[in-house]
Design a protein around this motif. Sequence first.
Motif, PDB file in Angstrom:
ATOM      1  N   LEU A 208      -4.959  23.386 -19.887  1.00  0.00           N
ATOM      2  CA  LEU A 208      -5.756  22.291 -19.790  1.00  0.00           C
ATOM      3  C   LEU A 208      -7.187  22.412 -19.020  1.00  0.00           C
ATOM      4  O   LEU A 208      -7.873  21.357 -18.888  1.00  0.00           O
ATOM      5  CB  LEU A 208      -4.727  21.313 -18.782  1.00  0.00           C
ATOM      6  CG  LEU A 208      -4.058  20.648 -19.377  1.00  0.00           C
ATOM      7  CD1 LEU A 208      -3.299  19.255 -18.205  1.00  0.00           C
ATOM      8  CD2 LEU A 208      -4.290  19.464 -20.453  1.00  0.00           C
ATOM      9  N   ARG A 209      -7.443  23.497 -18.717  1.00  0.00           N
ATOM     10  CA  ARG A 209      -8.804  23.771 -17.870  1.00  0.00           C
ATOM     11  C   ARG A 209      -9.884  23.350 -18.843  1.00  0.00           C
ATOM     12  O   ARG A 209     -10.771  22.496 -18.146  1.00  0.00           O
ATOM     13  CB  ARG A 209      -8.878  25.322 -17.468  1.00  0.00           C
ATOM     14  CG  ARG A 209      -9.628  25.361 -16.267  1.00  0.00           C
ATOM     15  CD  ARG A 209      -9.711  26.854 -15.790  1.00  0.00           C
ATOM     16  NE  ARG A 209      -8.754  27.078 -14.865  1.00  0.00           N
ATOM     17  CZ  ARG A 209      -7.906  28.244 -14.870  1.00  0.00           C
ATOM     18  NH1 ARG A 209      -8.359  29.462 -15.767  1.00  0.00           N
ATOM     19  NH2 ARG A 209      -6.886  28.348 -14.255  1.00  0.00           N
ATOM     20  N   PRO A 210     -10.007  23.533 -20.195  1.00  0.00           N
ATOM     21  CA  PRO A 210     -11.463  23.145 -20.625  1.00  0.00           C
ATOM     22  C   PRO A 210     -11.347  21.569 -20.621  1.00  0.00           C
ATOM     23  O   PRO A 210     -12.358  20.952 -20.382  1.00  0.00           O
ATOM     24  CB  PRO A 210     -11.067  23.379 -22.064  1.00  0.00           C
ATOM     25  CG  PRO A 210      -9.951  24.623 -22.005  1.00  0.00           C
ATOM     26  CD  PRO A 210      -9.224  24.330 -20.824  1.00  0.00           C
ATOM     27  N   VAL A 211     -10.244  20.770 -20.810  1.00  0.00           N
ATOM     28  CA  VAL A 211     -10.061  19.576 -20.941  1.00  0.00           C
ATOM     29  C   VAL A 211     -10.442  18.963 -19.498  1.00  0.00           C
ATOM     30  O   VAL A 211     -11.147  17.909 -19.295  1.00  0.00           O
ATOM     31  CB  VAL A 211      -8.481  18.793 -21.151  1.00  0.00           C
ATOM     32  CG1 VAL A 211      -8.689  17.316 -21.326  1.00  0.00           C
ATOM     33  CG2 VAL A 211      -8.263  19.489 -22.675  1.00  0.00           C
ATOM     34  N   ILE A 212      -9.929  19.296 -18.440  1.00  0.00           N
ATOM     35  CA  ILE A 212     -10.152  19.058 -17.133  1.00  0.00           C
ATOM     36  C   ILE A 212     -11.952  19.077 -16.830  1.00  0.00           C
ATOM     37  O   ILE A 212     -12.400  18.358 -16.165  1.00  0.00           O
ATOM     38  CB  ILE A 212      -9.374  19.898 -16.008  1.00  0.00           C
ATOM     39  CG1 ILE A 212      -7.942  19.649 -16.024  1.00  0.00           C
ATOM     40  CG2 ILE A 212      -9.976  19.816 -14.656  1.00  0.00           C
ATOM     41  CD1 ILE A 212      -6.952  20.332 -15.461  1.00  0.00           C
ATOM     42  N   THR A 213     -12.295  20.288 -17.483  1.00  0.00           N
ATOM     43  CA  THR A 213     -13.772  20.370 -17.088  1.00  0.00           C
ATOM     44  C   THR A 213     -14.616  19.317 -17.568  1.00  0.00           C
ATOM     45  O   THR A 213     -15.267  18.939 -17.010  1.00  0.00           O
ATOM     46  CB  THR A 213     -14.249  21.879 -17.569  1.00  0.00           C
ATOM     47  OG1 THR A 213     -13.358  22.879 -17.052  1.00  0.00           O
ATOM     48  CG2 THR A 213     -15.765  22.223 -17.390  1.00  0.00           C
ATOM     49  N   VAL A 214     -14.121  19.086 -18.953  1.00  0.00           N
ATOM     50  CA  VAL A 214     -15.029  18.230 -19.883  1.00  0.00           C
ATOM     51  C   VAL A 214     -14.746  16.750 -19.083  1.00  0.00           C
ATOM     52  O   VAL A 214     -15.647  15.932 -18.984  1.00  0.00           O
ATOM     53  CB  VAL A 214     -14.693  18.164 -21.242  1.00  0.00           C
ATOM     54  CG1 VAL A 214     -15.250  16.928 -22.078  1.00  0.00           C
ATOM     55  CG2 VAL A 214     -15.030  19.481 -21.963  1.00  0.00           C
ATOM     56  N   VAL A 215     -13.710  16.317 -18.977  1.00  0.00           N
ATOM     57  CA  VAL A 215     -12.993  14.909 -18.512  1.00  0.00           C
ATOM     58  C   VAL A 215     -13.602  14.905 -16.779  1.00  0.00           C
ATOM     59  O   VAL A 215     -14.482  14.078 -16.617  1.00  0.00           O
ATOM     60  CB  VAL A 215     -11.927  14.785 -18.305  1.00  0.00           C
ATOM     61  CG1 VAL A 215     -11.397  13.533 -17.648  1.00  0.00           C
ATOM     62  CG2 VAL A 215     -11.113  14.667 -19.695  1.00  0.00           C
ATOM     63  N   GLY A 216     -13.751  16.070 -16.211  1.00  0.00           N
ATOM     64  CA  GLY A 216     -14.318  15.963 -14.904  1.00  0.00           C
ATOM     65  C   GLY A 216     -15.824  15.779 -14.888  1.00  0.00           C
ATOM     66  O   GLY A 216     -16.301  14.934 -14.240  1.00  0.00           O
ATOM     67  N   LEU A 217     -16.763  16.333 -15.869  1.00  0.00           N
ATOM     68  CA  LEU A 217     -18.024  16.126 -16.067  1.00  0.00           C
ATOM     69  C   LEU A 217     -18.443  14.972 -16.337  1.00  0.00           C
ATOM     70  O   LEU A 217     -19.011  14.261 -15.903  1.00  0.00           O
ATOM     71  CB  LEU A 217     -18.403  17.229 -16.972  1.00  0.00           C
ATOM     72  CG  LEU A 217     -19.872  17.277 -17.279  1.00  0.00           C
ATOM     73  CD1 LEU A 217     -20.761  17.628 -16.170  1.00  0.00           C
ATOM     74  CD2 LEU A 217     -20.282  18.124 -18.419  1.00  0.00           C
ATOM     75  N   MET A 218     -17.437  14.219 -17.221  1.00  0.00           N
ATOM     76  CA  MET A 218     -17.850  13.086 -17.799  1.00  0.00           C
ATOM     77  C   MET A 218     -17.647  12.086 -16.865  1.00  0.00           C
ATOM     78  O   MET A 218     -18.480  11.050 -16.497  1.00  0.00           O
ATOM     79  CB  MET A 218     -16.944  12.566 -19.113  1.00  0.00           C
ATOM     80  CG  MET A 218     -17.638  13.087 -20.313  1.00  0.00           C
ATOM     81  SD  MET A 218     -16.247  13.291 -21.593  1.00  0.00           S
ATOM     82  CE  MET A 218     -16.626  11.642 -22.027  1.00  0.00           C
ATOM     83  N   ILE A 219     -16.686  12.007 -16.194  1.00  0.00           N
ATOM     84  CA  ILE A 219     -16.184  10.915 -14.997  1.00  0.00           C
ATOM     85  C   ILE A 219     -17.186  11.185 -13.725  1.00  0.00           C
ATOM     86  O   ILE A 219     -17.581  10.195 -13.189  1.00  0.00           O
ATOM     87  CB  ILE A 219     -14.788  10.739 -14.594  1.00  0.00           C
ATOM     88  CG1 ILE A 219     -14.292  11.979 -14.083  1.00  0.00           C
ATOM     89  CG2 ILE A 219     -14.106  10.423 -15.985  1.00  0.00           C
ATOM     90  CD1 ILE A 219     -12.910  11.827 -13.434  1.00  0.00           C
TER      91      ILE A 219
END
Lengths: 321, 425
Positions: free
Chosen positions: A239-250
């Motif tokens: 999930l790390r890439p998803v967490i990174t992208v979502v984290g950046l967006m939010i």
Amino acid sequence: MPSSATATLATRPSIGSQPTPRPRRHRRLSTPYLLLAPTLILLGLLFALPVAYNVWLALHKVTPYDALGDGTFVGGANFVSVLTNPKTWLSGRNTVVWLTLVTVVLRLILGLGLAILLQQAVLRRLHLLGVARTILLLPWMIPPTVAVAAWKWLLDGRTGLVNKVLVQAGVIDQGIPFFGELSTVWPSITAVLVWRELPFVVIAFMAGLQAIPSDQYEAAAIDGATSWRGFWHVTLPNLRPVITVVGLMITIGSFNNFIYVWLTTGGGPGTYSQVLATQLYSTAFVDNELGKGAAIGLVMSAVMLIFAAIYLTVGTRRIDD
Amino acid sequence: MRRRQFLGSLAAASAVGTVATLNACSGKSDTSSNGTVNLTFRQFDPPTEIAGLKKVVKAWNDTHPKIQVKLETLAGSADYAQQFAREANSGSGPDVVHLGYVNVKDLAKPKILLPVSELAEKSAPDTPIDQFLALDMNRFDDKVWALPWTVDTFAMAYNKKTMDKAGLKPPTSWPELLSTATKLGKSGTVGFAFAGASNPDAGQWFAINYYLWSNGISLISNESGNWAPGATAEQFSSAMKFFNSFFTSGATPKSMVSVDSINDPQIVAGLADGTTAMTMMAPQTVRQARDTSTEVVTAVMPDGLTDGSTHLGGRSLGINAATDHPDEAWEFVKYLNTAKAFADIPQYPAATTVLDKVDAPDGEEGFQKQLPHSRSFARYIDGPVPVDTLQKLSCAAFGAVYSGQKTANQSAAELVDSIAAAIKG
């Protein structure tokens, strides 16, 4: 074709018997630029031009009543004024700590937890998955202004439902003005924001979870991994890439957020919940100092660039590892 | 070939569509083929309060077939004046625009409005222009830039039944208001409700100013040509402590610290059902409360019969400098200021000759008595700090004390510094 070869072809003089016609060669050279032109023009109009105008505003003393281009050049005075104002630092601290850090961490933790719960086979077995997803999405379907209005009513100190329930249950003697007291104002704003924005994180994590190959879990189970170890060694790394992208967006969305603070407290009580976005608005459109407002906007953009660089560096490094 | 023709047609259609959309968005007047002038009049009061105005505009359209007016409403937008400025600066926007008094100077400076004093020289309104109230708020550089249209103030609105039951009368001074409200608060009634939030547009702004003016001070003042904070830190601190004592004494519920609008439903409904004894209200809000209960009546604010202790607010009518039909727009503005128009518009007219003939509706005696003593915010408008900034600074400073973010002395000292800094620019 390697670029060096392209350069050689482009600069090689024409050979006697088969000369390349000049117009045709020019057309061939300019074709990529022509094809890219609409995109570049659109990007210029929609992004570069507003950014340039914002920079221009930040260097001028100008009011919202002035015509386009009117204003007095003041150099970096607006930046000096903004950065030496103690209120900017209070707003900055609130923006980073409460509006961004707390709400992002809460959403990532709650979002991941809910996404994992919604993946449980039991929900599918009981045909409750659709219902659960719909309930989860409800807050996201409500416009933020309506959500804030509803929460303001729920949390009102005198007529709010939450206070009425708490008073009747004997938990408190009299209603608490949640948006008017120092001890409750930030937890209340955070609660409204997280409630309204959580579904996006859950949906993104659910998509990420569904993309994890089941054989990885099977292999882990064969090796005797517990559920926790499976989560730690299979789920999280995948999930790390998803967490990174979502984290950046939010993070970007929260740092720039205006609506939740403005509509709930207007920056109060006093200046206790002031954030950079509300300070920007009130400077530009209440004090009529568009230049100083633009300077705050540019400072915010600079901070966001740092956030983005850190996130992307960390994210890329971990994916490479 | 067919494809090229299709793309060509598409491009042409898009261009025509874009031009049509831009024209539609501009909202500017036009002249139709039969010579009819079409004007747009934009107002910003809530749609629930403009039935009379709609009737008046319809009557104009019926009697002026060659000058037709379209009524446009931009309600709920705090930056209606800035919106108008953006449009007018690009040569579009409505022909006639409804403005709060405090916005006229901002629009006059960049000459977005037409000076109506020049139009009045050519064609005078029924009431001579110098006999309009609040003219000081509409004047800039020796010209009048918008014609005052309606006037209002905030009177003491109270529930007669609740006050009678407690054996109390409306107070006539601020200390008396506190003691009366405290007595009521002890019996479980909301003694005095006021919007005590810290928002830049919070309603407590009016209460704060009325109190300061009643005590002979103000937020900003001009002493022999030099602008400075209008009170010392000690004086501001005393005012903050006074308002905070409404909360600490139980005269006002603590929940009011998060209420920003003076028209908040819980204030209006509370006054109508008698759970709130007193508050301050504009005429429109009193009428709204009286729709529910005729026990809601008005008296003058504490010290309200002293000249300049309360504010004279209202709306002006401005004409877009970019209009193609200034004379027709001026005719319409003049018509809106006639006694005939005010027979249907349920507001107090700024034209004194018309105002003299108006009978105050039941329950509005407080306004009728107070209005002749009210003074506009011209005392602030002429200064270098926007009135909105003064409102923002004072509401946040007073709100900081109610919530305990700062002590009264701390907050007052910061308020003096903030006003001084705003004066410096």
